[in-house]
Write a protein that holds these residues in place. Structure first.
Motif, PDB file in Angstrom:
ATOM      1  N   LEU A 257      20.192  14.095 -50.764  1.00  0.00           N
ATOM      2  CA  LEU A 257      21.115  13.323 -49.921  1.00  0.00           C
ATOM      3  C   LEU A 257      20.564  11.926 -49.642  1.00  0.00           C
ATOM      4  CD1 LEU A 257      22.305  16.195 -47.563  1.00  0.00           C
ATOM      5  CD2 LEU A 257      23.752  14.856 -49.104  1.00  0.00           C
ATOM      6  N   SER A 258      19.253  11.793 -49.550  1.00  0.00           N
ATOM      7  CA  SER A 258      18.645  10.463 -49.371  1.00  0.00           C
ATOM      8  C   SER A 258      18.944   9.575 -50.566  1.00  0.00           C
ATOM      9  CB  SER A 258      17.128  10.561 -49.238  1.00  0.00           C
ATOM     10  OG  SER A 258      16.786  11.277 -48.104  1.00  0.00           O
ATOM     11  N   ARG A 259      18.787  10.145 -51.766  1.00  0.00           N
ATOM     12  CA  ARG A 259      19.087   9.364 -52.980  1.00  0.00           C
ATOM     13  C   ARG A 259      20.562   8.971 -52.995  1.00  0.00           C
ATOM     14  NH1 ARG A 259      18.437  12.854 -57.115  1.00  0.00           N
ATOM     15  NH2 ARG A 259      17.092  14.193 -55.854  1.00  0.00           N
ATOM     16  N   TYR A 260      21.406   9.889 -52.613  1.00  0.00           N
ATOM     17  CA  TYR A 260      22.835   9.573 -52.506  1.00  0.00           C
ATOM     18  C   TYR A 260      23.049   8.382 -51.570  1.00  0.00           C
ATOM     19  CZ  TYR A 260      27.690   9.959 -50.895  1.00  0.00           C
ATOM     20  OH  TYR A 260      28.996   9.674 -50.538  1.00  0.00           O
ATOM     21  N   GLY A 261      22.430   8.448 -50.402  1.00  0.00           N
ATOM     22  CA  GLY A 261      22.597   7.383 -49.417  1.00  0.00           C
ATOM     23  C   GLY A 261      22.094   6.038 -49.917  1.00  0.00           C
TER      24      GLY A 261
END
Ligand code: IPE
Ligand code: IPE
Ligand code: MG
Ligand code: MG
Ligand code: MG
Length: 287
Positions: free
Chosen positions: A199-203
């Motif tokens: 989810l961090s990479r997505y963000g």
């Protein structure tokens, strides 16, 4: 759920919670509260709260634990907009469809409204056991986050900088808070490390796609639709994706960033569909 409906639902939840917080501050100087409300409750996308609440939905199937952080994110973001528009910064007259805070209330009150939104954001986010969230929000807003990025953005005015430098500015001034929004939602929902990483990479990619789209809209968008001026970046000789890459390559890069954001979600199932749609939305929006 289509992503517009998702954004509307999360916006309504966040705005209702923000109203409850304002109700706690009766007795504070009325004009200060008015200035805070004026900027905060104007028409806005509420993307950062939606990301926090949506990440909690994905991880836990319930967004309730992320609501205080969602409020804090929108308050920090709104403070950053009030200060971004000040004469000493981007010197803009229109924000969220209204005259900017300093035009409506004067510079001193606008500065204090921003300061107060920032400060009380941390009061709201400071729930017992939320220490990691406080660190996330502080770091995303600090010298290696939004404030640092805003400094570099101003420093780059009128200069030719390379793509790596521009990417760093965007990652800090906009990317950091968008990444933090997803992360705090996931953290508050008890995400496991692998889910938090994904989810961090997505963000991160979403934040980049979002600011490239913002740069493109500044040149091509309609001020009435956006609720803020177009042409501000050229006027201020800002370093932007269109100014450095040209419009076609800027658009292509925004698409790539959105695809990378979607790729980061490959480990999730249909519960992440609305985040996949959101990646398309941020690059195709008109406001
Ligand atoms: C504008 O943010 C400033 C940037 C970081 C690009 P938004 O486009 O999210 O503005 P609002 O919150 O909808 O007004
Ligand atoms: C500002 O970027 C990002 C912030 C941290 C506020 P911009 O200066 O491009 O944002 P807009 O276009 O004025 O909303
Ligand atoms: Mg700016
Ligand atoms: Mg600006
Ligand atoms: Mg802009």
């Amino acid at each position: 759920m289509p992503c517009e409906a998702f954004l509307a639902e999360k916006a309504a939840k966040t705005e209702a919670a923000l109203e409850r917080h304002f109700a706690e501050w009766v007795g504070a100087p009325a004009e200060l509260l008015d200035a805070m409300r004026y900027s905060l409750f104007a028409k806005a996308k509420r993307l950062r709260p939606a990301l926090a609440l949506g990440a909690a939905d994905i991880v836990l199937g319930d967004d309730t634990p992320a609501l205080p952080a969602a409020c804090a994110l929108e308050m920090i973001h709104t403070y950053s907009l009030i200060h971004d528009d000040l004469p000493a910064m981007d010197n803009d007259d229109l924000r969220r469809g209204r005259p900017t805070a300093h035009k409506a209330f004067g510079e001193a009150t606008a500065i204090l409204a921003g300061d107060t939104l920032l400060t009380m954001a941390f009061d709201i986010a400071a729930i017992p056991g939320n220490c990691a969230v406080i660190h996330e929000l502080a770091r995303a807003s600090g010298p290696l986050g939004m404030a640092g990025g805003q400094f570099l953005d101003l420093e780059a005015e009128g200069k030719r900088i390379d793509l790596a430098a521009l990417r760093r500015i965007h990652a800090l001034k906009t990317g950091a808070l968008i990444r933090a929004a997803v992360r705090v939602g996931a953290l508050l929902a008890g995400a496991r490390p692998e889910a938090l990483d994904a989810l961090s990479r997505y963000g991160e990619w979403l934040g980049l796609a979002f600011q490239i789209a913002d740069d493109i809209l500044d040149e091509t968008g309609d001020a009435a639709a956006m609720g803020k001026p177009s042409g501000s970046d050229v006027l201020n000789q800002k370093a932007t994706y269109p100014s450095i890459l040209g419009m076609d390559r800027a658009r292509a890069f925004a698409e790539e960033a959105a695809v990378e954001a979607q790729r980061a979600l490959s480990g999730f199932g249909p519960e992440a569909d609305v985040f996949r749609q959101l990646a398309d939305y941020v690059i195709h929006r008109d406001r």
